[in-house]
Structures are given as C-alpha cells and as structure tokens.
Design an enzyme around this catalytic site. Structure first.
Site, PDB file in Angstrom:
ATOM      1  N   GLU A 208       0.800  -1.245   0.000  1.00 50.46           N
ATOM      2  CA  GLU A 208       0.000   0.000   0.000  1.00 50.46           C
ATOM      3  C   GLU A 208       0.826   1.285   0.000  1.00 50.46           C
ATOM      4  OE1 GLU A 208      -3.169   0.163   2.844  1.00 50.46           O
ATOM      5  OE2 GLU A 208      -4.150  -1.600   2.030  1.00 50.46           O
ATOM      6  N   GLU A 406      -5.549  -8.340   0.303  1.00 50.04           N
ATOM      7  CA  GLU A 406      -6.262  -8.004   1.538  1.00 50.04           C
ATOM      8  C   GLU A 406      -7.710  -7.685   1.201  1.00 50.04           C
ATOM      9  OE1 GLU A 406      -4.700  -4.906   4.104  1.00 50.04           O
ATOM     10  OE2 GLU A 406      -2.658  -5.662   3.867  1.00 50.04           O
TER      11      GLU A 406
HETATM   12  C1  FCB Z   1      -4.718  -2.028   5.287  1.00 47.31           C
HETATM   13  C2  FCB Z   1      -3.382  -2.413   5.864  1.00 47.31           C
HETATM   14  C3  FCB Z   1      -3.463  -3.498   6.924  1.00 47.31           C
HETATM   15  C4  FCB Z   1      -4.665  -3.307   7.831  1.00 47.31           C
HETATM   16  C5  FCB Z   1      -5.910  -3.111   7.032  1.00 47.31           C
HETATM   17  C6  FCB Z   1      -7.159  -2.959   7.850  1.00 47.31           C
HETATM   18  O1  FCB Z   1      -4.645  -0.746   4.791  1.00 47.31           O
HETATM   19  O2  FCB Z   1      -2.516  -2.849   4.855  1.00 47.31           O
HETATM   20  O3  FCB Z   1      -2.253  -3.525   7.624  1.00 47.31           O
HETATM   21  O4  FCB Z   1      -4.436  -2.270   8.685  1.00 47.31           O
HETATM   22  O5  FCB Z   1      -5.781  -1.998   6.193  1.00 47.31           O
END
Ligand code: FCB
Length: 500
Positions: A208, A406
């Site tokens: 990210e 994610e």
């Molecule tokens: C993302 C992050 C991860 C976690 C989630 C909820 O942005 O990569 O570490 O905090 O959000």
C-alpha cells in the site's frame, strides 16, 4: 458512532418482532422439518477456478510483539506508538499478539481453517536493525522457522517485504525522503530472496504505497458524520507537495529496485510483485460509457503508484497537476520503476469513488450521506469494487496474475458468555465481496487467489486494539485465540471453493 449503530440495530430488531417475522420463521421451520433439506443446486454453485489460492494475511508489526528480542532494531512504528497522543487509548504493539513466540499455534489455527496460503510480512528491523549493514542471523532464523512450520502444515508462504515498519535508523537518515532508502530496501529485498527462495517462491515487495507515503508523510483530513478528523501514520510528517511527491517517487523507485534485486539474488523462478490498495472508481451504472469513464478515473487516481509502475511513465495529467511540485526523476528511474513484475496484489476494502461518464471523461459522484458503512470511519461499503478493481487492472494493463492480497472489515466483536463470537456483519461483508470476485473469475479475469485480512484481531495502527479485523478473536490479556463464526464461513468457502 458506536452508540448510533447500536441504536439502529436495536430499532431494526424491534421492528422485525413487531412485524411478526419471528413467528413466521418458526412456522416455516415447522413446515419443513419433516422433509429432507433441499439439495444445493449443483451446476449453479458460484465456484472459483481450480487451484484458487485461499489464504489469510497479517503483518509483522501488527502481530509479532517481541520488539526488543533477538537483536531487532526499532522501527518508525515503535517510535510513533510511544509518542503520547498518537494511538487510540495509548496502545502500543510491544506485545501485540505475541506471534513471535506463538507462531506455531497460529499456523495450527490456519491449518484448521483449511487455508492454503499465508501472507505475512518480514520486519525489516529484525533483519537489518540499523537499516543496512550485516543481516541479523537471529532475525532471519525466525522467518526460516515460520516458513518451515507453514510448509509442514501444507500452507504456502507469501511474505511481504515492506509493510510500513521502516527501521528508525533509516528514518534518522531521512527515511523515504532520501533516495538512499530505496537502495537500502533493494539490498534488504535481495537478502531475503537469497535467504528464503529455497522454500519461498512468491514475494510481495511493498504494501500500500498511498498508506505509508501519503498518510505517513501528509496525513488525511476526514469528515465523518459531520465531524472533522485526521488519519495519520508513522512517521507522522506533514510535508509540502513537492516533498511528498518526491517521497512517492522514492517509494516506486524502491519497488523497481527491489524487483531487480530479487531477480538477481533469488533462486531461478522466484516471483514478485507489489501489494497495492488500488484507488478504484466504480461505474455508478454499468453502461459501456461509464465503464470506460471508471477506467480512466482509476488510471488517473493511481498515477503516482501502480500507473507509473505498470506504464513506465507519469501520466500527462499527473505532471500537469503537480506542476512545479512534480517529482525530480530521470528516464533511467522510470525504467527501473517499471521493472516487469510477475503479479499484482490488490488490497480491496471499498470503492474510492463512483463515477459516471462526462464531457471531461468522468465525473465522480459524491457518496450519499446515507451510504452504508462498516465499523471503521473510512470504511464505506461497496462490494462491487471487488469485481471492478481486478477487471480494470486486467483491462488497463493486461496484468496476467492478480491476487487479492487483503480484504476484510473491522467489527465490534465481543466474546459471549458462552465463548463465541457471532460476527454477522463480517460474514455479510465476506459473502458479498466473494460474490463480486467470483463474477470476475467467471468472466476470465485472472485472479489467482484471495487473502482475507486478517487471520486474527491485531494492532490496527492508529486505532490500536480498538478495531478487530480477525476471523479469529484474540483476548489481548490472555492471548487466547477463539475462531469467530466468520472463520467457519471462510472454512466452508475454502472447502467448497465457492461462494457460500
Ligand atoms: C490495510 C493495511 C493493513 C490493515 C488493514 C485494515 O490498509 O494494509 O495492515 O491495517 O488496512
């Protein structure tokens, strides 16, 4: 905010009772109790491609603890969490989930859930306590032990090399404002590839870009329910536009340099790519014009990150918009930044915008005040993003392998007196996102796997332990882990390789 939600739920429940829904449900079950349960319609099952990689994700700083053990150096997040006023409730991650000592139990939890893959991150300051120099053997050993335990359990490791825990020593030398940090990252990435690629095939490079660059070096002003707020991450700077754009440039440069280092030092066949939170525009109404407009918007919104990585140039609009504050770069930099990757990871939580076509290309439409959301202040709900993000990645840049690295949500989970956690909202979230993801794979978008964020509740950055994202509940006083109902849902989806 939470009182507000609680009140709403209460009102809904009361409404259902008033309408006699409870009564009619029991009538239905009485009717069907003597008959055999209906069989699932076989051909109609919303299945994923064979070999789909089902997994869970975590990151080092959020779970490991043991911050002063075995020669680990400090990271910017250690400094930041120990700065008064920065973290909700004054929490820190000195112990977190104590995963450093309990990783075997955590691997067992994953095996019981039936996951096939695990995305974790390596703490750079465990490997290079001062950011550069000689690697710390004890730090390397921890990840070797973890990888061995995973392989023994039949779970494929997918390490991420940078999930925001920059060695403090590098911050002291300028951090991401210095080009040398990009070089240092590449050396560290090469070391990890050399050390682990006998047993690890796939590495995610950087997690990210926007989060650690923009939120860490500028911060984000927000308005939730009319209240102004600010989201900020370590190192907690407020840089000028020119300096921020230069940090962005160094981050993507680090991406390219690390790809080259992994190729040079890893075993033949070692594969890598970034895991980015692509800002995604969703067409408000699915028409050919709006679909095109949304693609245009997504390409521009990511100009400083995935767009330059995948196209090897900053878009004209980006350079025009940044003007005199544009980053300083060379053609050689652009070549490095766009070093070919094997796959792209997408962290997907919500759409960035809904758009419609307009004369100027696209028009973002504002989120309605009543737009539904999940627990976190930033977390608007829009599961269609799970279809559009990979589809756009594929159509804009012909990406051949995509992983959802994610996806998940925070929820106000509580352990009941009976020792269970019924997280209905997370199951709803999961089912809806998987439904849209399945549409993408069924249409041939090459999504190879899905990692749920997160395996277990953990240290949620500025929110400390107040926001729980896990499939497994963690009691941070006792470190007891309890799988939530969503873990049972996820296990079922994995077992059937389908949306359930
Ligand atoms: C993302 C992050 C991860 C976690 C989630 C909820 O942005 O990569 O570490 O905090 O959000």
């Amino acid at each position: 905010m939470s009182t507000h939600l609680t009140r709403r739920n209460f009102a809904k429940g009361a409404g259902a009772a008033a309408l006699g829904i409870t009564a009619s449900l029991s009538a239905v079950s009485a009717q069907t109790s003597t008959e055999s349960p209906p069989k699932p319609a076989q051909g109609a099952a919303a299945t994923f491609p064979d070999g789909f990689a089902w997994g869970v994700a975590t990151s080092a700083f959020q779970i490991e603890g043991a911050v002063r053990e075995d020669g680990r150096g400090a990271s910017i997040w250690d400094t930041y969490t120990h700065t008064p006023g920065k973290i909700r409730n004054g929490d820190n991650a000195d112990i977190a989930n104590d995963h450093y000592h309990r990783y075997r139990d955590d691997v067992r939890l994953m095996r019981e859930m039936g996951v096939k893959t695990y995305r974790f991150s390596v703490a750079w300051p465990r490997i290079f306590p001062n950011g550069t120099g000689q690697p710390n053997t004890k730090g390397l050993d921890f990840y070797r032990r973890l990888v061995d335990a995973l392989l023994e359990a039949g779970i494929e490791p997918f390490p991420t090399l940078y999930h925001w825990d920059l060695p403090q020593a590098l911050q002291d030398r300028g951090g991401w404002q210095s080009r040398d940090t990009a070089r240092a990252f590449a050396d560290y990435a090469g070391t990890m590839a050399a050390q682990l690629s006998d047993r690890v095939t796939n590495f995610f490079t950087i997690n990210e870009f926007f989060s650690f660059v923009d939120i860490g070096h500028r911060g984000l002003e927000t308005t939730v329910d009319g209240k102004k707020g600010r989201i900020e991450f370590a190192p907690g700077l407020r840089l000028s536009n020119a300096k921020l754009n230069q940090v962005r440039h160094h981050a993507v440069l680090a991406q390219g340099l690390s790809v080259q280092a992994i190729r040079a030092s890893g075993k033949a066949g070692t594969r890598c790519g970034p895991a980015d939170n692509l800002s995604t525009a969703v067409p408000a109404i699915e028409t050919p014009d709006n679909i095109k407009a949304a693609e245009l918007a997504t390409r521009e919104m990511n100009a400083g990150y995935l767009t330059v990585i995948l196209e090897g140039k900053y878009t004209d609009t980006y350079l025009a918009n940044t003007g005199k504050d544009a980053p300083v770069f060379t053609d050689e930099d652009l070549k490095i930044i766009s070093s070919p990757v094997d796959f792209i990871g997408l962290n997907i939580y919500r759409p960035s915008a809904y758009v419609v076509a307009s004369e100027r290309g696209f028009r973002p439409i504002p989120f309605n005040k009543s737009h539904p959301k999940m627990l976190s202040s930033w977390h608007l709900l829009g599961p269609e993003v799970m279809y559009w993000a990979p589809r756009q990645l594929h159509s804009l840049w012909k990406t051949r392998e995509i992983y959802i690295t994610e996806n998940g949500c925070g929820a106000s989970d509580e352990l009941s007196a009976g020792g269970i956690v019924d997280d209905s909202d997370r199951i709803m979230f999961l089912r809806n996102h998987l439904t849209h993801l399945q549409r993408a794979t069924a249409e041939g978008v090459p999504v190879k796997g899905y990692f749920h964020w997160s395996l277990m509740d953990n240290f949620e950055w500025s929110e400390g332990f107040a926001e729980r994202f896990g499939l497994v509940y963690v009691d941070f006083k006792t470190q007891k882990r309890t799988p939530k109902l969503s873990a049972a849902y996820f296990r079922e989806a994995i077992a059937r390789n389908a949306v359930v």
